[in-house]
Scaffold this motif. Structure first.
Motif, PDB file in Angstrom:
ATOM      1  N   VAL A   1      48.967  59.344  37.204  1.00 68.26           N
ATOM      2  CA  VAL A   1      48.000  60.086  38.006  1.00 68.26           C
ATOM      3  C   VAL A   1      47.515  59.223  39.171  1.00 68.26           C
ATOM      4  O   VAL A   1      47.392  59.690  40.312  1.00 68.26           O
ATOM      5  CB  VAL A   1      46.820  60.559  37.136  1.00 68.26           C
ATOM      6  N   LEU A   2      47.231  57.956  38.893  1.00 69.40           N
ATOM      7  CA  LEU A   2      46.789  57.036  39.939  1.00 69.40           C
ATOM      8  C   LEU A   2      47.787  56.965  41.085  1.00 69.40           C
ATOM      9  O   LEU A   2      47.411  57.044  42.259  1.00 69.40           O
ATOM     10  CB  LEU A   2      46.585  55.640  39.348  1.00 69.40           C
ATOM     11  N   GLU A   3      49.067  56.821  40.761  1.00 67.77           N
ATOM     12  CA  GLU A   3      50.087  56.694  41.803  1.00 67.77           C
ATOM     13  C   GLU A   3      50.138  57.920  42.692  1.00 67.77           C
ATOM     14  O   GLU A   3      50.231  57.811  43.920  1.00 67.77           O
ATOM     15  CB  GLU A   3      51.450  56.431  41.149  1.00 67.77           C
ATOM     16  N   HIS A   4      50.081  59.099  42.083  1.00 63.94           N
ATOM     17  CA  HIS A   4      50.073  60.324  42.893  1.00 63.94           C
ATOM     18  C   HIS A   4      48.813  60.405  43.743  1.00 63.94           C
ATOM     19  O   HIS A   4      48.873  60.706  44.938  1.00 63.94           O
ATOM     20  CB  HIS A   4      50.168  61.565  42.003  1.00 63.94           C
ATOM     21  N   GLN A   5      47.671  60.121  43.139  1.00 66.73           N
ATOM     22  CA  GLN A   5      46.408  60.301  43.845  1.00 66.73           C
ATOM     23  C   GLN A   5      46.275  59.350  45.030  1.00 66.73           C
ATOM     24  O   GLN A   5      45.787  59.743  46.100  1.00 66.73           O
ATOM     25  CB  GLN A   5      45.236  60.098  42.876  1.00 66.73           C
TER      26      GLN A   5
ATOM     27  N   ALA B   1      40.864  44.840  35.117  1.00 64.14           N
ATOM     28  CA  ALA B   1      40.782  46.255  34.751  1.00 64.14           C
ATOM     29  C   ALA B   1      40.636  47.100  36.013  1.00 64.14           C
ATOM     30  O   ALA B   1      39.909  46.738  36.933  1.00 64.14           O
ATOM     31  CB  ALA B   1      39.602  46.501  33.816  1.00 64.14           C
ATOM     32  N   ILE B   2      41.345  48.216  36.042  1.00 64.82           N
ATOM     33  CA  ILE B   2      41.266  49.187  37.132  1.00 64.82           C
ATOM     34  C   ILE B   2      40.768  50.512  36.553  1.00 64.82           C
ATOM     35  O   ILE B   2      41.215  50.945  35.489  1.00 64.82           O
ATOM     36  CB  ILE B   2      42.642  49.417  37.783  1.00 64.82           C
ATOM     37  N   TYR B   3      39.816  51.126  37.245  1.00 63.93           N
ATOM     38  CA  TYR B   3      39.296  52.437  36.861  1.00 63.93           C
ATOM     39  C   TYR B   3      39.271  53.318  38.118  1.00 63.93           C
ATOM     40  O   TYR B   3      39.140  52.814  39.225  1.00 63.93           O
ATOM     41  CB  TYR B   3      37.873  52.324  36.299  1.00 63.93           C
ATOM     42  N   PHE B   4      39.372  54.628  37.938  1.00 67.80           N
ATOM     43  CA  PHE B   4      39.348  55.497  39.114  1.00 67.80           C
ATOM     44  C   PHE B   4      38.859  56.899  38.780  1.00 67.80           C
ATOM     45  O   PHE B   4      38.934  57.363  37.642  1.00 67.80           O
ATOM     46  CB  PHE B   4      40.740  55.580  39.753  1.00 67.80           C
ATOM     47  N   SER B   5      38.325  57.536  39.818  1.00 68.09           N
ATOM     48  CA  SER B   5      38.016  58.963  39.785  1.00 68.09           C
ATOM     49  C   SER B   5      38.685  59.562  41.017  1.00 68.09           C
ATOM     50  O   SER B   5      39.518  58.918  41.649  1.00 68.09           O
ATOM     51  CB  SER B   5      36.501  59.189  39.810  1.00 68.09           C
TER      52      SER B   5
ATOM     53  N   ASP C   1      37.452  60.097  43.913  1.00 69.75           N
ATOM     54  CA  ASP C   1      37.046  59.528  45.200  1.00 69.75           C
ATOM     55  C   ASP C   1      36.548  58.091  45.103  1.00 69.75           C
ATOM     56  O   ASP C   1      35.929  57.585  46.041  1.00 69.75           O
ATOM     57  CB  ASP C   1      35.990  60.405  45.880  1.00 69.75           C
ATOM     58  N   VAL C   2      36.842  57.416  43.986  1.00 67.64           N
ATOM     59  CA  VAL C   2      36.447  56.018  43.808  1.00 67.64           C
ATOM     60  C   VAL C   2      37.546  55.262  43.068  1.00 67.64           C
ATOM     61  O   VAL C   2      38.162  55.792  42.136  1.00 67.64           O
ATOM     62  CB  VAL C   2      35.133  55.888  42.997  1.00 67.64           C
ATOM     63  N   TYR C   3      37.765  54.013  43.496  1.00 68.13           N
ATOM     64  CA  TYR C   3      38.676  53.104  42.798  1.00 68.13           C
ATOM     65  C   TYR C   3      37.919  51.800  42.522  1.00 68.13           C
ATOM     66  O   TYR C   3      37.283  51.248  43.424  1.00 68.13           O
ATOM     67  CB  TYR C   3      39.915  52.819  43.643  1.00 68.13           C
TER      68      TYR C   3
ATOM     69  N   ILE D   1      36.440  50.719  46.067  1.00 70.21           N
ATOM     70  CA  ILE D   1      36.844  51.536  47.210  1.00 70.21           C
ATOM     71  C   ILE D   1      36.193  52.903  47.038  1.00 70.21           C
ATOM     72  O   ILE D   1      36.453  53.598  46.055  1.00 70.21           O
ATOM     73  CB  ILE D   1      38.369  51.708  47.302  1.00 70.21           C
ATOM     74  N   GLY D   2      35.345  53.262  47.975  1.00 70.55           N
ATOM     75  CA  GLY D   2      34.748  54.583  47.972  1.00 70.55           C
ATOM     76  C   GLY D   2      35.358  55.408  49.093  1.00 70.55           C
ATOM     77  O   GLY D   2      35.457  54.937  50.230  1.00 70.55           O
ATOM     78  N   TYR D   3      35.771  56.621  48.782  1.00 70.85           N
ATOM     79  CA  TYR D   3      36.435  57.451  49.791  1.00 70.85           C
ATOM     80  C   TYR D   3      35.414  58.302  50.519  1.00 70.85           C
ATOM     81  O   TYR D   3      34.772  59.171  49.939  1.00 70.85           O
ATOM     82  CB  TYR D   3      37.510  58.333  49.157  1.00 70.85           C
TER      83      TYR D   3
END
Length: 434
Positions: free
Chosen positions: A257-261, A98-102, A104-106, A118-120
């Motif tokens: 959205v993920l791909e763009h971000q 499972a992949i989740y994102f905001s 600034d975080v993946y 991954i924290g940005y």
């Protein structure tokens, strides 16, 4: 229950690419969470100080706690069955990661495994971590940082900067990618026909076809995919049980959205790094030549910053975005509602997080990532140039063919939204509006 077998074409959201499992696969580096301002580091400091603690009731509750602490919505869930993680033995078509994102975080999570995070950090770019699973180790969770991930996350595919990567490759039925068949790096410009193999995809997309939810077969040196089998899937029940996961979707809109971000984050990281290096070289040269020292870009530094700003502006404005076909796409209202919760909205309700989904992703083609910490942390010289070029496009001064796809009406909408919601705009923007 049917699951992909033999060969699967897969898009890989590669968080880490080591073949070893769990913490044994990590070569720890210094402890960036002690000083980093990325959300993962901040969470870990809260846990260490006792300000908050994860829910240890079960694995699912633990993952949900981590996402909540990081401000990552469970509705962003996407499921990938390719073996492209530190935890390859745990990932199969029956047990996808499972992949989740905001913004600034993946987060990546495999059942019975650790969480890959991954924290940005606005100043230093993406920071790569692994968080151990207390239900597997029978101990308190442990956070480790590593440079192992950079074998994939700092290559020519990320323009040789630490970055995010959404990649399409062919994969055997055990999930192993077959790199001899070639690969693609996915962004908002990629056609659907090259996206989402190896992912479960929920959502409708008309007659356009992607690579998700299906298997591939080989015929000699050729690879064939029957895209019809995975088209317009609204439930994953015929593929897997989603009960172990936090929700039952792998949403098509979230994927886009993920791909763009990811690529937007990479542009910010690359541009900021190049700008800082260019200014540093200029100042060093001025000192050597006993010239007046200034951080106002001159000569080659100005050229570098102008070039990097142009790349940022193009990506902000969805340059070369793939045009959706046949009425567009339909995804989960849950993801879209959650995504828009923190929108920057004008008095009349417009925002850069308004979806369009008919022939493009967003109604107003300027990235919501302009509000991100990564954008705000760009060097002033770079940000000034980005704002100058962006204003030239939106005001109609830039009449180049590159931005001919933006109508005067859409440009005006974007400019009005930014004037009302982006507080650090240069004076010339506000003066022109008056």
């Amino acid at each position: 229950m049917k699951t992909p077998s033999r060969l699967a074409a897969t898009i890989v959201f590669i968080i880490c690419c080591s073949n070893s499992l769990a913490i044994d696969g990590f070569t720890p580096v210094n402890k960036p969470w002690e000083t980093s301002s990325d959300p993962v580091a901040k969470m870990w400091r809260r846990w260490q100080s006792g300000q908050s603690q994860p829910d240890a009731q079960d694995e699912k509750a633990f993952v949900a706690t981590v996402l909540k602490e990081l401000g990552v919505p469970v509705q962003s869930q996407m499921l990938v069955f390719s073996k492209t993680s530190l935890q390859n033995p745990l990932i199969t078509p029956q047990t996808p990661r499972a992949i989740y994102f905001s913004e600034d975080v993946y987060c990546g999570w495999a059942q019975n495994g650790m969480m890959e995070l991954i924290g940005y950090d606005p100043e230093n770019g993406p920071q790569f971590y692994a968080l151990t699973n207390p239900f597997k180790t029978k101990e308190k969770p442990e956070l480790l940082a590593t440079d192992n991930c950079l074998s994939c996350h700092e290559t020519s595919r990320t323009n040789n900067i630490k970055g995010m990567l959404v990649r399409s490759v062919y994969t055997a039925d055990d999930g192993q990618p077959i790199l001899s068949q070639g690969s693609f790096v996915s962004g908002h410009e990629s056609p659907l026909s090259e996206r989402w193999g190896g992912w479960y995809v929920t959502g409708k997309h008309g007659k356009d076809r992607h690579m998700g939810n299906v298997i591939a077969t080989t015929n000699g040196d050729q690879v064939e995919i029957n895209r019809e089998q995975g088209a317009n899937v609204v439930s994953l029940d015929r593929f897997i049980s989603t009960k172990p996961y936090l929700t039952n979707t792998s949403d098509i809109v979230a994927l886009m959205v993920l791909e763009h971000q990811c690529t937007m984050h990479n542009r910010f990281t690359e541009a900021s790094k190049s700008a800082r290096e260019a200014i540093a070289r200029q100042i060093n040269l001025q000192k050597i030549l006993h010239e007046p020292v200034t951080d106002i870009p001159q000569g080659s530094a100005h050229s570098v910053i102008h070039s990097q700003a142009s790349k940022v502006v193009k990506h902000l404005l969805f340059y070369d975005e793939y045009a959706l076909h046949d009425g567009g796409i339909e995804g989960s209202p849950a993801f879209q509602d959650t995504f828009r919760n923190d929108r920057h909205e004008t008095a009349d309700g417009r925002s850069l997080k308004d979806f369009q989904l008919l022939n493009r992703l967003f109604k107003y083609r300027c990235s919501y990532m302009i509000y991100s910490k990564a954008f705000d942390a760009m060097p002033k010289q770079l940000k000034d140039q980005v704002y100058a070029q962006l204003f030239a496009v939106l005001s109609g001064q830039d009449k180049s063919k590159d931005f001919a796809y933006l109508s005067s009406t859409e440009r005006q909408h974007i400019k009005e939204i930014l004037l009302e919601t982006k507080k650090d705009l240069p004076t010339e923007w506000k003066t022109a509006a008056q």
